[in-house]
Design an enzyme around this catalytic site. Structure first.
Site, PDB file in Angstrom:
ATOM      1  N   TYR A 172       0.841  -1.204   0.000  1.00 11.95           N
ATOM      2  CA  TYR A 172       0.000   0.000   0.000  1.00 11.95           C
ATOM      3  C   TYR A 172       0.881   1.260   0.000  1.00 11.95           C
ATOM      4  O   TYR A 172       0.380   2.364  -0.141  1.00 11.95           O
ATOM      5  CB  TYR A 172      -0.922   0.033   1.225  1.00 11.95           C
ATOM      6  CG  TYR A 172      -1.889  -1.140   1.339  1.00 11.95           C
ATOM      7  CD1 TYR A 172      -2.166  -1.962   0.255  1.00 11.95           C
ATOM      8  CD2 TYR A 172      -2.529  -1.405   2.546  1.00 11.95           C
ATOM      9  CE1 TYR A 172      -3.039  -3.019   0.376  1.00 11.95           C
ATOM     10  CE2 TYR A 172      -3.410  -2.473   2.667  1.00 11.95           C
ATOM     11  CZ  TYR A 172      -3.657  -3.278   1.583  1.00 11.95           C
ATOM     12  OH  TYR A 172      -4.520  -4.330   1.705  1.00 11.95           O
ATOM     13  N   GLU A 195      -0.606 -12.310   1.988  1.00 14.34           N
ATOM     14  CA  GLU A 195      -1.623 -11.473   1.348  1.00 14.34           C
ATOM     15  C   GLU A 195      -2.444 -12.229   0.306  1.00 14.34           C
ATOM     16  O   GLU A 195      -3.646 -12.024   0.167  1.00 14.34           O
ATOM     17  CB  GLU A 195      -0.962 -10.248   0.713  1.00 14.34           C
ATOM     18  CG  GLU A 195      -1.932  -9.247   0.158  1.00 14.34           C
ATOM     19  CD  GLU A 195      -1.347  -7.840   0.044  1.00 14.34           C
ATOM     20  OE1 GLU A 195      -0.237  -7.593   0.543  1.00 14.34           O
ATOM     21  OE2 GLU A 195      -2.024  -6.988  -0.540  1.00 14.34           O
ATOM     22  N   SER A 254      -4.674 -14.602   3.746  1.00 11.98           N
ATOM     23  CA  SER A 254      -5.675 -13.779   3.076  1.00 11.98           C
ATOM     24  C   SER A 254      -5.942 -14.338   1.686  1.00 11.98           C
ATOM     25  O   SER A 254      -5.012 -14.818   1.019  1.00 11.98           O
ATOM     26  CB  SER A 254      -5.176 -12.334   2.971  1.00 11.98           C
ATOM     27  OG  SER A 254      -6.137 -11.527   2.330  1.00 11.98           O
ATOM     28  N   SER A 288     -13.383  -5.046   1.740  1.00 13.00           N
ATOM     29  CA  SER A 288     -14.435  -4.419   0.931  1.00 13.00           C
ATOM     30  C   SER A 288     -15.810  -4.547   1.596  1.00 13.00           C
ATOM     31  O   SER A 288     -16.796  -4.873   0.922  1.00 13.00           O
ATOM     32  CB  SER A 288     -14.483  -5.018  -0.475  1.00 13.00           C
ATOM     33  OG  SER A 288     -13.216  -4.942  -1.089  1.00 13.00           O
ATOM     34  N   LEU A 342     -17.852  -2.462   2.417  1.00  6.17           N
ATOM     35  CA  LEU A 342     -18.823  -1.475   1.927  1.00  6.17           C
ATOM     36  C   LEU A 342     -19.026  -1.615   0.422  1.00  6.17           C
ATOM     37  O   LEU A 342     -19.669  -0.784  -0.206  1.00  6.17           O
ATOM     38  CB  LEU A 342     -18.334  -0.052   2.255  1.00  6.17           C
ATOM     39  CG  LEU A 342     -18.135   0.237   3.738  1.00  6.17           C
ATOM     40  CD1 LEU A 342     -17.473   1.599   3.930  1.00  6.17           C
ATOM     41  CD2 LEU A 342     -19.474   0.192   4.478  1.00  6.17           C
ATOM     42  N   TRP A 385      -9.870  -2.173 -11.171  1.00  2.00           N
ATOM     43  CA  TRP A 385      -9.672  -3.444 -10.455  1.00  2.00           C
ATOM     44  C   TRP A 385     -10.945  -4.011  -9.838  1.00  2.00           C
ATOM     45  O   TRP A 385     -10.913  -5.082  -9.237  1.00  2.00           O
ATOM     46  CB  TRP A 385      -8.583  -3.292  -9.372  1.00  2.00           C
ATOM     47  CG  TRP A 385      -8.885  -2.254  -8.320  1.00  2.00           C
ATOM     48  CD1 TRP A 385      -8.669  -0.916  -8.425  1.00  2.00           C
ATOM     49  CD2 TRP A 385      -9.449  -2.470  -7.017  1.00  2.00           C
ATOM     50  NE1 TRP A 385      -9.076  -0.268  -7.269  1.00  2.00           N
ATOM     51  CE2 TRP A 385      -9.547  -1.211  -6.386  1.00  2.00           C
ATOM     52  CE3 TRP A 385      -9.873  -3.608  -6.314  1.00  2.00           C
ATOM     53  CZ2 TRP A 385     -10.057  -1.042  -5.103  1.00  2.00           C
ATOM     54  CZ3 TRP A 385     -10.388  -3.441  -5.030  1.00  2.00           C
ATOM     55  CH2 TRP A 385     -10.468  -2.164  -4.430  1.00  2.00           C
ATOM     56  N   LYS A 435     -12.678   1.030   4.525  1.00  3.01           N
ATOM     57  CA  LYS A 435     -11.651   1.999   4.121  1.00  3.01           C
ATOM     58  C   LYS A 435     -12.298   3.344   3.863  1.00  3.01           C
ATOM     59  O   LYS A 435     -13.274   3.439   3.113  1.00  3.01           O
ATOM     60  CB  LYS A 435     -10.963   1.532   2.846  1.00  3.01           C
ATOM     61  CG  LYS A 435      -9.859   2.475   2.390  1.00  3.01           C
ATOM     62  CD  LYS A 435      -9.479   2.238   0.945  1.00  3.01           C
ATOM     63  CE  LYS A 435     -10.414   2.941  -0.010  1.00  3.01           C
ATOM     64  NZ  LYS A 435     -10.179   4.383  -0.143  1.00  3.01           N
ATOM     65  N   GLU A 465     -18.445   7.987  10.811  1.00  4.02           N
ATOM     66  CA  GLU A 465     -19.721   7.297  10.546  1.00  4.02           C
ATOM     67  C   GLU A 465     -19.551   5.776  10.644  1.00  4.02           C
ATOM     68  O   GLU A 465     -20.378   5.094  11.265  1.00  4.02           O
ATOM     69  CB  GLU A 465     -20.199   7.672   9.131  1.00  4.02           C
ATOM     70  CG  GLU A 465     -21.484   6.981   8.712  1.00  4.02           C
ATOM     71  CD  GLU A 465     -21.863   7.304   7.259  1.00  4.02           C
ATOM     72  OE1 GLU A 465     -21.681   8.461   6.808  1.00  4.02           O
ATOM     73  OE2 GLU A 465     -22.347   6.387   6.571  1.00  4.02           O
TER      74      GLU A 465
HETATM   75  P1  A2P Z   1     -13.978   7.573   0.940  1.00  5.43           P
HETATM   76  O1  A2P Z   1     -12.564   7.207   1.224  1.00  5.43           O
HETATM   77  O2  A2P Z   1     -14.116   8.804   0.107  1.00  5.43           O
HETATM   78  O3  A2P Z   1     -14.831   7.616   2.190  1.00  5.43           O
HETATM   79  P2  A2P Z   1     -14.558  -0.627   1.110  1.00  5.43           P
HETATM   80  O4  A2P Z   1     -14.236  -0.413   2.564  1.00  5.43           O
HETATM   81  O5  A2P Z   1     -15.652  -1.612   0.885  1.00  5.43           O
HETATM   82  O6  A2P Z   1     -13.332  -0.939   0.308  1.00  5.43           O
HETATM   83  O7  A2P Z   1     -15.149   0.730   0.524  1.00  5.43           O
HETATM   84  C1  A2P Z   1     -14.343   1.837   0.379  1.00  5.43           C
HETATM   85  C2  A2P Z   1     -15.066   2.887  -0.429  1.00  5.43           C
HETATM   86  O8  A2P Z   1     -16.259   3.298   0.229  1.00  5.43           O
HETATM   87  C3  A2P Z   1     -14.230   4.125  -0.602  1.00  5.43           C
HETATM   88  O9  A2P Z   1     -14.486   4.604  -1.904  1.00  5.43           O
HETATM   89  C4  A2P Z   1     -14.778   5.087   0.431  1.00  5.43           C
HETATM   90  O10 A2P Z   1     -14.614   6.418  -0.018  1.00  5.43           O
HETATM   91  C5  A2P Z   1     -16.227   4.699   0.490  1.00  5.43           C
HETATM   92  N1  A2P Z   1     -16.832   4.860   1.834  1.00  5.43           N
HETATM   93  C6  A2P Z   1     -16.261   4.635   3.019  1.00  5.43           C
HETATM   94  N2  A2P Z   1     -17.127   4.828   4.025  1.00  5.43           N
HETATM   95  C7  A2P Z   1     -18.301   5.192   3.440  1.00  5.43           C
HETATM   96  C8  A2P Z   1     -19.577   5.533   3.939  1.00  5.43           C
HETATM   97  N3  A2P Z   1     -19.830   5.539   5.240  1.00  5.43           N
HETATM   98  N4  A2P Z   1     -20.551   5.869   3.041  1.00  5.43           N
HETATM   99  C9  A2P Z   1     -20.299   5.869   1.710  1.00  5.43           C
HETATM  100  N5  A2P Z   1     -19.117   5.553   1.189  1.00  5.43           N
HETATM  101  C10 A2P Z   1     -18.111   5.213   2.030  1.00  5.43           C
END
Ligand code: A2P
Length: 307
Positions: free
Chosen positions: A39, A101, A150, A201, A203, A211, A254, A263
């Site tokens: 990273y 990884e 992983s 991932s 979210l 990717w 992330k 949040e």
């Molecule tokens: P950002 O860094 O601008 O917040 P994941 O954890 O599944 O990989 O998702 C990461 C993505 O989700 C990033 O693009 C991040 O953007 C966005 N993200 C992170 N937290 C939230 C949230 N609470 N609501 C909407 N999008 C989010």
């Protein structure tokens, strides 16, 4: 919080953004930091941790840092020096968790994504059991408190678990996991073997087309997650994270946005009913966002198996 993969096809975090985000995350209450050499921001993560320790906000033992062994470093003799390099970058004495990884070895050397003159990835013969033994030695030397893997599928986990003379089991397997990819079979297998699933991932990724398989719809737009969120005055993201932790999956959301970092931590003041958990589990599409198809011809490509 998770930081980011890097390649020509992946993205590096803008300089300094990781330092700031980790500091905000620690102030918010996060203690688990998911990092990796690839990273390219471990120096910022280490600096953030050290600054927060110096401020007296945390002690080293409050933090749980996960580092990762990259694909070019699988030969057993490279494992400990690679972890030592990560520790030097972090300026820490140990990592809390060190994981392989990916189960796919690449040709060792300076290029992290080695390719031949035709642009084809150069792989390396993999003996995951030998790599694992070198990981065990890192734990025994105190450089990693725990060791894990992983992106391992069931067969690859079994290979380690059944290894003659196994000294330490993998404590965790970090894999993609969220309401659209719930991994019921792998989760059950890991439960039976006391292996924690850490869901990446959680979210639904950043949907970066370089990717991410964007043919699977955006998770956070899901009507069910949003409707349930409305009921609790929470966002779809908070519902997705709550769903995972409530079924025993560790989440590593992330974000580099202070408001969203906060949040994503506000998920411990509500719970989903059994009915809602079932409703969300039914959203499973069995489709990955992170398919890593560019490496599907690797002999240890993990995602061809059922789980
Ligand atoms: P950002 O860094 O601008 O917040 P994941 O954890 O599944 O990989 O998702 C990461 C993505 O989700 C990033 O693009 C991040 O953007 C966005 N993200 C992170 N937290 C939230 C949230 N609470 N609501 C909407 N999008 C989010």
């Amino acid at each position: 919080m998770q930081c980011y993969m890097h390649d020509s096809a992946y993205h590096e975090t803008p300089k300094g953004s990781c330092l700031e985000s980790v500091k905000i995350a620690i102030d918010t209450g996060y203690r688990h930091i998911d990092g990796a050499f690839v990273y390219f921001n471990e120096h910022e993560v280490g600096q953030a941790i050290r600054e927060k320790i110096a401020e007296g906000r945390i002690k080293r033992e409050d933090i749980f840092y996960c580092g990762k062994l990259w694909n070019t470093c699988h030969p057993p003799e490279l494992v400990r020096p690679t972890l030592e390099k990560t520790l030097k970058i972090l300026q820490l004495d140990y990592v809390d968790l060190y994981i392989i990884e990916l189960p796919m070895a690449f040709k060792p050397g300076d290029a992290l994504y080695p390719k031949d003159e035709n642009g084809k990835f150069i792989y390396h013969e993999t003996d995951l059991c030998a790599t694992w033994e070198a990981m065990e030695a890192c734990k025994d030397a105190g450089l990693a408190k725990s060791i894990g893997v992983s992106n391992f599928n069931r067969r690859q986990l079994e290979m380690i678990l059944n290894k003659p003379g196994l000294k330490h089991k993998p404590v965790s397997n970090q894999v993609e996991c969220h309401p659209y990819f719930t991994q019921p079979k792998l989760l059950e297998f890991c439960r039976q073997h006391d292996i924690v699933i850490v869901g990446y991932s959680p979210l639904g990724t950043s949907r970066d087309e370089t990717w991410v398989n964007v043919s699977s719809p955006p998770l956070l737009k899901d009507p069910v997650l949003n409707a349930i969120g409305k009921k609790y005055n929470k966002t779809a993201a908070q519902v997705a994270l709550r769903f995972s932790i409530q079924r025993g999956v560790v989440v590593i959301p992330k974000s580099f946005n202070p408001q969203r970092i906060r949040e994503n931590f506000q998920i411990f003041d509500f719970s989903l009913t059994d009915e809602e958990m079932k409703e969300i589990a039914a959203l499973n599409k069995n489709v990955r966002y992170v398919e890593l198809l560019m490496w599907r011809d690797h002999p240890e490509y993990p995602f061809s198996d059922e789980y």
